[in-house]
Design an enzyme around this catalytic site. Structure first.
Site, mmCIF file in Angstrom:
data_model
loop_
_atom_site.group_PDB
_atom_site.id
_atom_site.type_symbol
_atom_site.label_atom_id
_atom_site.label_comp_id
_atom_site.label_asym_id
_atom_site.label_seq_id
_atom_site.Cartn_x
_atom_site.Cartn_y
_atom_site.Cartn_z
ATOM 1 N N GLU A 144 0.828 -1.207 0.000
ATOM 2 C CA GLU A 144 0.000 0.000 0.000
ATOM 3 C C GLU A 144 0.868 1.266 0.000
ATOM 4 O O GLU A 144 0.538 2.253 -0.646
ATOM 5 C CB GLU A 144 -0.951 0.010 1.204
ATOM 6 C CG GLU A 144 -2.003 -1.104 1.191
ATOM 7 C CD GLU A 144 -2.904 -1.054 -0.032
ATOM 8 O OE1 GLU A 144 -3.237 0.059 -0.487
ATOM 9 O OE2 GLU A 144 -3.262 -2.116 -0.556
ATOM 10 N N ASP A 201 3.847 -3.737 -5.859
ATOM 11 C CA ASP A 201 4.418 -5.026 -5.444
ATOM 12 C C ASP A 201 5.939 -4.950 -5.395
ATOM 13 O O ASP A 201 6.573 -5.470 -4.478
ATOM 14 C CB ASP A 201 4.010 -6.139 -6.419
ATOM 15 C CG ASP A 201 2.635 -6.719 -6.093
ATOM 16 O OD1 ASP A 201 2.078 -6.366 -5.023
ATOM 17 O OD2 ASP A 201 2.113 -7.513 -6.892
HETATM 18 ZN ZN LIG Z 1 -2.500 -2.389 -4.721
#
Ligand SMILES: [Zn+2]
Length: 416
Positions: A280, A361
């Site tokens: 996040e 990611d």
């Molecule tokens: Zn995401």
């Protein structure tokens, strides 16, 4: 010109609806044909039972979404070329010959009321039939209806002033009304982003500070390491409505806060939570939120400029089944019809969003342990019964997140 617009509109409405049906059917048949076996990469972490539950849940949801899009297309055709909007307008004109702005607001609200009544059975079915069957629904019927009433009241309190401002500007501010409206709309959106976490979200859920001290200090260490300032860590009682888990950031500027669904904290261990949070944070570090807001401003600017021009064209009303031109009809037609014209842009937006997910990611892999993000993803896929075998074309067209297998094989590059 009017008949050309009618033809193009009908053709696009049919094409978009058939595309939705076709993609939905592909998705379901792809999922069902992979139902008998857990994909190799997940064989050790997801049981056949869980895999089949995900297949059946995704199938049921896809069928529901496809039926809903057919119902919405029929409603849209009835409202526009079927003369529905003209009928609603005529009814309000009969009751109220003067006060154009007030009448306009009532006409627009009536049209939205009709479309939410068509949506209602689908929402109800989703919670109390589909989610219920798969064990995800935690809502009672009274909670469902009280949420609906609360949403309507909040929507009216926030939306009505905006609607009046729009109609007032359209009526009395000259040729550049659309530019002024764009400014109002942009300010309104920024304001909503600022007040949503503190004033609106708490109307629907309880937010309490994160109390687990060891988890809290780990998360704070990660935030500091990533140079992120927030107004606190909160736990949301997501479990009162659904057992799906999630985590998110909300607000912007100094009002940012980190929110964890209680369901997420229950299922992931500290390492996994840290990895999810790092993902996040990656969205923030790559300015995905700001970019999205800017993109929205650009799109609304172009849209309103187009509406400024369309409002003066007689064929715009006539071609979409409206007999009597007015400011509010121009606005209403535009709101209802533009999604049909924008549908084919969906794959572009979805692919942009998937690109953002890869970036987040990668950020997570660099700032936390990719291995734990993989573990967390597998758990979330399993517990949310998300399919591991989406139809590739369906996924490319709609999905804001890349398929689990793609994400995990990319993350695997970072695990030692
Ligand atoms: Zn995401």
């Amino acid at each position: 010109m009017a008949s050309t617009l009618t033809t193009v509109f009908i053709a696009l409405l049919v094409i978009t609806t058939l595309t939705r049906v076709w993609l939905g059917r592909r998705h379901v048949s792809h999922i069902q044909s992979n139902r008998t076996q857990v994909p190799q990469a997940f064989a050790g972490s997801i049981s056949l039972d869980a895999h089949q539950k995900a297949a059946d849940y995704s199938t049921a949801k896809t069928r529901l979404v496809v039926s809903e899009s057919i119902a919405q297309a029929i409603l849209l055709a009835i409202l526009t070329i079927g003369g529905g909007l003209s009928w609603i307008d005529g009814a309000w004109r009969g009751l109220m010959a003067e006060h154009e702005i007030f009448r306009g607001a009532l006409v627009i609200l009536s049209a939205f009321l009709v479309s939410s009544l068509v949506e209602l059975p689908f929402d109800y079915y989703k919670s109390f039939v589909v989610d219920q069957k798969f064990g995800f629904n935690k809502m009672t019927r009274s909670m469902f209806f009280s949420d609906m009433v609360k949403h309507a009241i909040v929507g009216l309190l926030l939306g009505a002033p905006l609607l009046f401002a729009a109609l007032w500007l359209m009526q009395g501010s000259g040729e550049y009304w659309w530019l002024y409206l764009w400014v109002v709309w942009s300010v309104f959106n920024l304001l909503m982003l600022a007040i949503y976490p503190t004033f609106i979200a708490p109307l629907f859920n309880k937010f309490s500070p994160l109390t687990d001290q060891s988890l809290k200090s780990r998360i704070e260490a990660l935030l500091t390491k990533c140079g992120f300032k927030s107004q606190g860590l909160f736990v949301m009682d997501g479990s009162t409505r659904s057992s799906h888990g999630n985590a998110y950031f909300t607000g912007f500027g100094s009002s940012k806060r980190v929110v964890f669904f209680d369901t997420l904290l229950d299922r992931l261990d500290a390492n996994e939570i840290e990895a999810v949070l790092a993902h996040e944070l990656g969205h923030f570090k790559h300015h995905h939120v700001i970019k999205r807001i800017i993109l929205m401003f650009v799109i609304s600017f172009l849209g309103l400029a187009l509406l400024g021009w369309l409002k003066q064209q007689g064929w715009f009303y006539e071609g979409l089944g409206v007999t009597q031109a007015s400011d509010y009809m121009a606005l209403l037609l535009f709101l209802l019809v533009s999604p049909v014209f924008l549908f084919l842009l969906r794959p572009l937006l979805a692919s942009y969003s998937r690109k953002n997910e890869f970036e987040a990611d990668e950020y997570a892999a660099r700032n936390a342990d990719a291995k734990y993000l993989v573990e967390a993803l597998v758990k979330l896929y399993r517990d949310n019964a998300s399919t591991l075998t989406p139809d590739p074309l369906h996924s490319a067209f709609y999905d804001s997140h890349p398929p689990a297998s793609t994400r995990i094989s990319r993350l695997a590059r970072f695990t030692g």
